[in-house]
Design a protein around this motif. Structure first.
Motif, PDB file in Angstrom:
ATOM      1  N   SER A 275       0.836  -1.212   0.000  1.00 34.99           N
ATOM      2  CA  SER A 275       0.000   0.000   0.000  1.00 34.99           C
ATOM      3  C   SER A 275       0.867   1.256   0.000  1.00 34.99           C
ATOM      4  CB  SER A 275      -0.879   0.046   1.252  1.00 34.99           C
ATOM      5  OG  SER A 275      -1.650  -1.108   1.362  1.00 34.99           O
ATOM      6  N   LEU A 276       0.242   2.336  -0.446  1.00 28.19           N
ATOM      7  CA  LEU A 276       0.923   3.643  -0.475  1.00 28.19           C
ATOM      8  C   LEU A 276       0.040   4.660   0.232  1.00 28.19           C
ATOM      9  CD1 LEU A 276       2.537   5.419  -3.498  1.00 28.19           C
ATOM     10  CD2 LEU A 276       0.543   6.471  -2.456  1.00 28.19           C
ATOM     11  N   ARG A 277       0.700   5.569   0.955  1.00 26.53           N
ATOM     12  CA  ARG A 277      -0.060   6.639   1.632  1.00 26.53           C
ATOM     13  C   ARG A 277       0.650   7.963   1.395  1.00 26.53           C
ATOM     14  NH1 ARG A 277      -0.656   4.474   6.932  1.00 26.53           N
ATOM     15  NH2 ARG A 277       1.304   5.422   7.469  1.00 26.53           N
ATOM     16  N   TRP A 278      -0.119   9.014   1.052  1.00 30.53           N
ATOM     17  CA  TRP A 278       0.448  10.352   0.800  1.00 30.53           C
ATOM     18  C   TRP A 278      -0.543  11.400   1.279  1.00 30.53           C
ATOM     19  CZ3 TRP A 278      -1.319  14.513  -2.233  1.00 30.53           C
ATOM     20  CH2 TRP A 278      -0.379  15.534  -2.458  1.00 30.53           C
ATOM     21  N   ARG A 279      -0.004  12.493   1.857  1.00 33.15           N
ATOM     22  CA  ARG A 279      -0.868  13.596   2.285  1.00 33.15           C
ATOM     23  C   ARG A 279      -0.241  14.924   1.868  1.00 33.15           C
ATOM     24  NH1 ARG A 279      -1.276  14.558   7.931  1.00 33.15           N
ATOM     25  NH2 ARG A 279      -2.911  16.020   7.394  1.00 33.15           N
ATOM     26  N   GLN A 280      -1.055  15.786   1.312  1.00 28.49           N
ATOM     27  CA  GLN A 280      -0.484  17.067   0.850  1.00 28.49           C
ATOM     28  C   GLN A 280      -0.085  17.983   1.996  1.00 28.49           C
ATOM     29  OE1 GLN A 280      -0.779  20.515  -0.312  1.00 28.49           O
ATOM     30  NE2 GLN A 280      -2.346  21.080   1.190  1.00 28.49           N
ATOM     31  N   GLU A 281      -0.598  17.781   3.209  1.00 30.38           N
ATOM     32  CA  GLU A 281      -0.152  18.627   4.325  1.00 30.38           C
ATOM     33  C   GLU A 281       1.206  18.170   4.852  1.00 30.38           C
ATOM     34  OE1 GLU A 281      -3.325  19.101   7.179  1.00 30.38           O
ATOM     35  OE2 GLU A 281      -4.459  20.411   5.846  1.00 30.38           O
ATOM     36  N   ASP A 282       1.684  17.066   4.331  1.00 32.23           N
ATOM     37  CA  ASP A 282       3.015  16.553   4.673  1.00 32.23           C
ATOM     38  C   ASP A 282       3.623  16.040   3.356  1.00 32.23           C
ATOM     39  OD1 ASP A 282       5.165  15.665   6.102  1.00 32.23           O
ATOM     40  OD2 ASP A 282       4.166  13.918   6.979  1.00 32.23           O
ATOM     41  N   PRO A 283       3.841  16.964   2.389  1.00 34.05           N
ATOM     42  CA  PRO A 283       3.970  16.523   0.991  1.00 34.05           C
ATOM     43  C   PRO A 283       5.365  16.082   0.577  1.00 34.05           C
ATOM     44  CG  PRO A 283       4.086  18.892   1.069  1.00 34.05           C
ATOM     45  CD  PRO A 283       3.916  18.425   2.499  1.00 34.05           C
ATOM     46  N   GLU A 284       6.281  16.050   1.523  1.00 30.22           N
ATOM     47  CA  GLU A 284       7.652  15.733   1.134  1.00 30.22           C
ATOM     48  C   GLU A 284       7.962  14.248   1.175  1.00 30.22           C
ATOM     49  OE1 GLU A 284       9.064  18.137  -0.587  1.00 30.22           O
ATOM     50  OE2 GLU A 284      10.739  18.599   0.752  1.00 30.22           O
ATOM     51  N   CYS A 285       6.994  13.442   1.629  1.00 33.93           N
ATOM     52  CA  CYS A 285       7.286  12.003   1.725  1.00 33.93           C
ATOM     53  C   CYS A 285       6.065  11.178   1.371  1.00 33.93           C
ATOM     54  CB  CYS A 285       7.767  11.653   3.126  1.00 33.93           C
ATOM     55  SG  CYS A 285       6.535  11.913   4.401  1.00 33.93           S
ATOM     56  N   ILE A 286       6.336   9.937   1.005  1.00 35.53           N
ATOM     57  CA  ILE A 286       5.257   8.955   0.859  1.00 35.53           C
ATOM     58  C   ILE A 286       5.630   7.750   1.701  1.00 35.53           C
ATOM     59  CG2 ILE A 286       4.583   9.689  -1.447  1.00 35.53           C
ATOM     60  CD1 ILE A 286       6.019   7.370  -2.615  1.00 35.53           C
ATOM     61  N   THR A 287       4.626   7.039   2.175  1.00 35.97           N
ATOM     62  CA  THR A 287       4.875   5.831   2.960  1.00 35.97           C
ATOM     63  C   THR A 287       4.432   4.627   2.153  1.00 35.97           C
ATOM     64  OG1 THR A 287       4.477   7.069   4.974  1.00 35.97           O
ATOM     65  CG2 THR A 287       4.402   4.675   5.165  1.00 35.97           C
ATOM     66  N   ILE A 288       5.302   3.636   2.099  1.00 38.58           N
ATOM     67  CA  ILE A 288       5.001   2.371   1.427  1.00 38.58           C
ATOM     68  C   ILE A 288       4.947   1.281   2.494  1.00 38.58           C
ATOM     69  CG2 ILE A 288       5.878   0.644  -0.214  1.00 38.58           C
ATOM     70  CD1 ILE A 288       5.005   3.194  -1.620  1.00 38.58           C
ATOM     71  N   CYS A 289       3.868   0.545   2.506  1.00 40.14           N
ATOM     72  CA  CYS A 289       3.719  -0.546   3.479  1.00 40.14           C
ATOM     73  C   CYS A 289       3.740  -1.867   2.715  1.00 40.14           C
ATOM     74  CB  CYS A 289       2.398  -0.421   4.225  1.00 40.14           C
ATOM     75  SG  CYS A 289       2.157   1.195   4.972  1.00 40.14           S
ATOM     76  N   LEU A 290       4.674  -2.735   3.085  1.00 42.10           N
ATOM     77  CA  LEU A 290       4.797  -4.052   2.455  1.00 42.10           C
ATOM     78  C   LEU A 290       4.558  -5.104   3.530  1.00 42.10           C
ATOM     79  CD1 LEU A 290       8.013  -3.336   0.331  1.00 42.10           C
ATOM     80  CD2 LEU A 290       5.631  -3.253  -0.427  1.00 42.10           C
ATOM     81  N   PRO A 291       4.105  -6.296   3.141  1.00 43.67           N
ATOM     82  CA  PRO A 291       3.781  -7.293   4.163  1.00 43.67           C
ATOM     83  C   PRO A 291       4.997  -7.683   5.002  1.00 43.67           C
ATOM     84  CG  PRO A 291       3.214  -8.090   1.944  1.00 43.67           C
ATOM     85  CD  PRO A 291       3.878  -6.772   1.769  1.00 43.67           C
ATOM     86  N   ASN A 292       4.813  -7.762   6.288  1.00 41.73           N
ATOM     87  CA  ASN A 292       5.846  -8.249   7.220  1.00 41.73           C
ATOM     88  C   ASN A 292       7.162  -7.490   7.130  1.00 41.73           C
ATOM     89  OD1 ASN A 292       3.975 -10.313   7.875  1.00 41.73           O
ATOM     90  ND2 ASN A 292       4.617 -11.402   6.023  1.00 41.73           N
ATOM     91  N   GLN A 293       7.076  -6.208   6.801  1.00 44.03           N
ATOM     92  CA  GLN A 293       8.300  -5.380   6.757  1.00 44.03           C
ATOM     93  C   GLN A 293       8.015  -4.065   7.466  1.00 44.03           C
ATOM     94  OE1 GLN A 293      10.197  -4.659   3.009  1.00 44.03           O
ATOM     95  NE2 GLN A 293       9.664  -6.664   2.186  1.00 44.03           N
ATOM     96  N   PRO A 294       9.044  -3.434   8.011  1.00 44.72           N
ATOM     97  CA  PRO A 294       8.814  -2.075   8.532  1.00 44.72           C
ATOM     98  C   PRO A 294       8.385  -1.167   7.378  1.00 44.72           C
ATOM     99  CG  PRO A 294      11.061  -2.846   8.995  1.00 44.72           C
ATOM    100  CD  PRO A 294      10.442  -3.853   8.091  1.00 44.72           C
ATOM    101  N   ASP A 295       7.592  -0.159   7.677  1.00 46.56           N
ATOM    102  CA  ASP A 295       7.158   0.769   6.614  1.00 46.56           C
ATOM    103  C   ASP A 295       8.365   1.497   6.029  1.00 46.56           C
ATOM    104  OD1 ASP A 295       4.665  -0.013   7.357  1.00 46.56           O
ATOM    105  OD2 ASP A 295       4.137   1.849   8.402  1.00 46.56           O
ATOM    106  N   ARG A 296       8.290   1.783   4.743  1.00 44.26           N
ATOM    107  CA  ARG A 296       9.353   2.549   4.073  1.00 44.26           C
ATOM    108  C   ARG A 296       8.833   3.968   3.850  1.00 44.26           C
ATOM    109  NH1 ARG A 296      12.921  -0.596   0.491  1.00 44.26           N
ATOM    110  NH2 ARG A 296      12.740  -2.754   1.179  1.00 44.26           N
ATOM    111  N   VAL A 297       9.629   4.935   4.269  1.00 44.47           N
ATOM    112  CA  VAL A 297       9.248   6.329   4.031  1.00 44.47           C
ATOM    113  C   VAL A 297      10.227   6.903   3.011  1.00 44.47           C
ATOM    114  CG1 VAL A 297       8.862   8.595   5.059  1.00 44.47           C
ATOM    115  CG2 VAL A 297       8.338   6.529   6.366  1.00 44.47           C
ATOM    116  N   TYR A 298       9.697   7.309   1.868  1.00 46.26           N
ATOM    117  CA  TYR A 298      10.538   7.887   0.810  1.00 46.26           C
ATOM    118  C   TYR A 298      10.393   9.412   0.821  1.00 46.26           C
ATOM    119  CZ  TYR A 298      11.441   3.307  -1.201  1.00 46.26           C
ATOM    120  OH  TYR A 298      11.866   2.024  -1.403  1.00 46.26           O
ATOM    121  N   TRP A 299      11.533  10.073   0.988  1.00 41.95           N
ATOM    122  CA  TRP A 299      11.547  11.534   1.022  1.00 41.95           C
ATOM    123  C   TRP A 299      11.988  12.074  -0.331  1.00 41.95           C
ATOM    124  CZ3 TRP A 299       9.758  14.263   5.123  1.00 41.95           C
ATOM    125  CH2 TRP A 299       9.575  13.554   6.313  1.00 41.95           C
TER     126      TRP A 299
END
Ligand SMILES: NC(=O)c1ccc[n+]([C@@H]2O[C@H](COP(=O)([O-])OP(=O)(O)OC[C@H]3O[C@@H](n4cnc5c(N)ncnc54)[C@H](O)[C@@H]3O)[C@@H](O)[C@H]2O)c1
Length: 396
Positions: A275-299
């Motif tokens: 899954s992917l999550r993004w918010r324009q009030e915090d627009p410098e990063c996106i969060t990627i959630c993969l099964p059984n892994q810590p979330d990845r935050v891409y800046w």
């Protein structure tokens, strides 16, 4: 054409106007575009006064018709290369048509116009006259929206099953229009805003974010347009359940009555692999959630191709988009600047007689604007039938 800065003419923007200002800053961002003229207000006398008081010298006109007509007799280096339409929705169609017919490119605010009849004509005219036409869906201009689009469209999250694209505000939680507040007054008036209030104003942004990131289209929808503030004619709360053309489902929702919420546009995309999550009030990063892994935050500015999720061969044009180092935050104005920068590239190609793309990959185009209007009209129909599933019209 020479490499002089592109000349931009404003339609709207005088007397306390809002969105003209982020735009005019973004136009000047790179030094390759500049505002040179404006028809800033409906009353010609005020329009000229407002132009005379503009923060830097521009040529004032009493009306946009006058500005567009005057263009034909200006020397080449003073001609307008594009106009920016930042008027309320009911004053988008006419200046856009007049500009295209006069051979001037158009960058227009969203929603594209008032109804599908106008939208059809705008699409047909821009195709027939081959004039670049951009629509100001601001949030596509965040680099993280570009990255989200790449991640989802290249299948890194598997097949999209579900998406939730929302834009939540609270500024119309009371009857602000009764105070005469400028921005509220026209947004709640069907003659000036169109068939939906909240949906047209910000639901179209949520729809555009969904389409831009996933590449999927709404096939049919079930809509609830609600009005919580008594006496208001148009919806202030907009909830649309959508079936997408890959069989996935999505919510496109917007609200203007959620007290304390500001410009909370965000998207969640759930695929078969992650899954992917993004918010324009915090627009410098996106969060990627993969099964059984810590979330990845891409800046933005700190993305490493070949990191075990992102492939080594990330698209060169994505990686090369001008940014500043990560941690020096980009935001709203940068997003607008990225849109104008990419539109400029197409306008320069067009002026040089070269092929230009206007393909929706860097900024929304007139077809995207059409889809926004088609969506709104379909939502209004469905909601009038208590949320009956209703098909989107065929693309023109
Ligand atoms: N992309 C975004 O994020 C975003 C944000 C806000 C608004 N918008 C859109 O931008 C447009 C303007 O919204 P706003 O909030 O800036 O409105 P606003 O009321 O603040 O400004 C509108 C301006 O248009 C002028 N105007 C009206 N009729 C005119 C005419 N016939 N000729 C010349 N000028 C005229 C008004 O005098 C005013 O200066 C709307 O379509 C809105 O949906 C987009």
């Amino acid at each position: 054409m020479s490499n002089r800065p592109l000349n931009v003419g404003l339609v709207g923007g005088g007397k306390g106007a809002f969105i003209v200002h982020p735009h005019q800053k973004a136009i000047h961002f790179d030094g390759t575009r500049r505002v040179v003229a404006g028809a800033l207000f409906p009353d010609p006398k005020v329009a000229l006064e407002e132009a005379a008081n503009w923060p830097y010298p521009i040529k004032g006109y009493g009306s946009y018709t006058e500005m567009i007509e005057a263009n034909a007799s200006l020397p080449e280096d003073q001609k307008l290369d594009y106009i920016l339409i930042v008027t309320p929705n009911f004053v988008h169609f006419d200046p856009a048509m007049k500009a295209m017919k006069a051979g001037i490119a158009v960058f227009c605010e969203k929603p594209l116009c008032l109804n599908l009849k106008e939208a059809n004509e705008l699409v047909k005219t821009s195709r027939k006259l081959n004039v670049p036409f951009g629509v100001a869906h601001t949030y596509l201009g965040h680099w993280t929206s570009r990255l989200s689009r790449y991640i989802v469209r290249s299948g890194l999250l598997g097949d999209v099953r579900w998406a939730d694209s929302s834009y939540i505000q609270g500024w119309l939680a009371t009857k602000l229009e009764a105070t005469g507040q400028q921005q509220a007054s026209w947004r709640v008036d069907p003659k000036r805003a169109g068939g939906s209030g909240c949906g047209g104003d910000i639901g179209t942004h949520a729809l555009m974010q969904l389409r831009y990131v996933t590449g999927l289209e709404v096939e049919q929808l079930s809509a609830q347009l609600e009005t919580f503030v008594q006496g208001r004619q148009l919806d202030d709360h907009f909830t649309i359940y959508c079936q997408l053309n890959n069989g996935a489902k999505a919510l496109v929702r917007a609200s203007q009555i959620c007290i304390g919420f500001k410009n909370d546009l965000g998207i969640v995309v759930a695929g078969t692999k992650g899954s992917l999550r993004w918010r324009q009030e915090d627009p410098e990063c996106i969060t990627i959630c993969l099964p059984n892994q810590p979330d990845r935050v891409y800046w933005r500015g700190a993305v490493t191709p070949g990191d075990g999720f992102l492939p080594k061969d990330m698209p060169a044009d994505l990686m090369a988009e001008p940014t500043i180092p990560s941690g020096h935050p980009e935001a709203f104005h940068d997003a607008f600047a990225r849109l104008h920068r990419c539109f400029e590239a197409d306008v320069r190609k067009w002026k040089a007689g070269q092929k230009f793309s206007v393909d929706g990959s860097k900024y929304a185009n007139v077809e995207d604007g059409w889809t926004g209007i088609a969506f709104i009209e379909t939502c209004v129909k469905s909601s009038a039938k208590k949320g009956a599933w209703t098909k989107m019209p065929k693309k023109i």
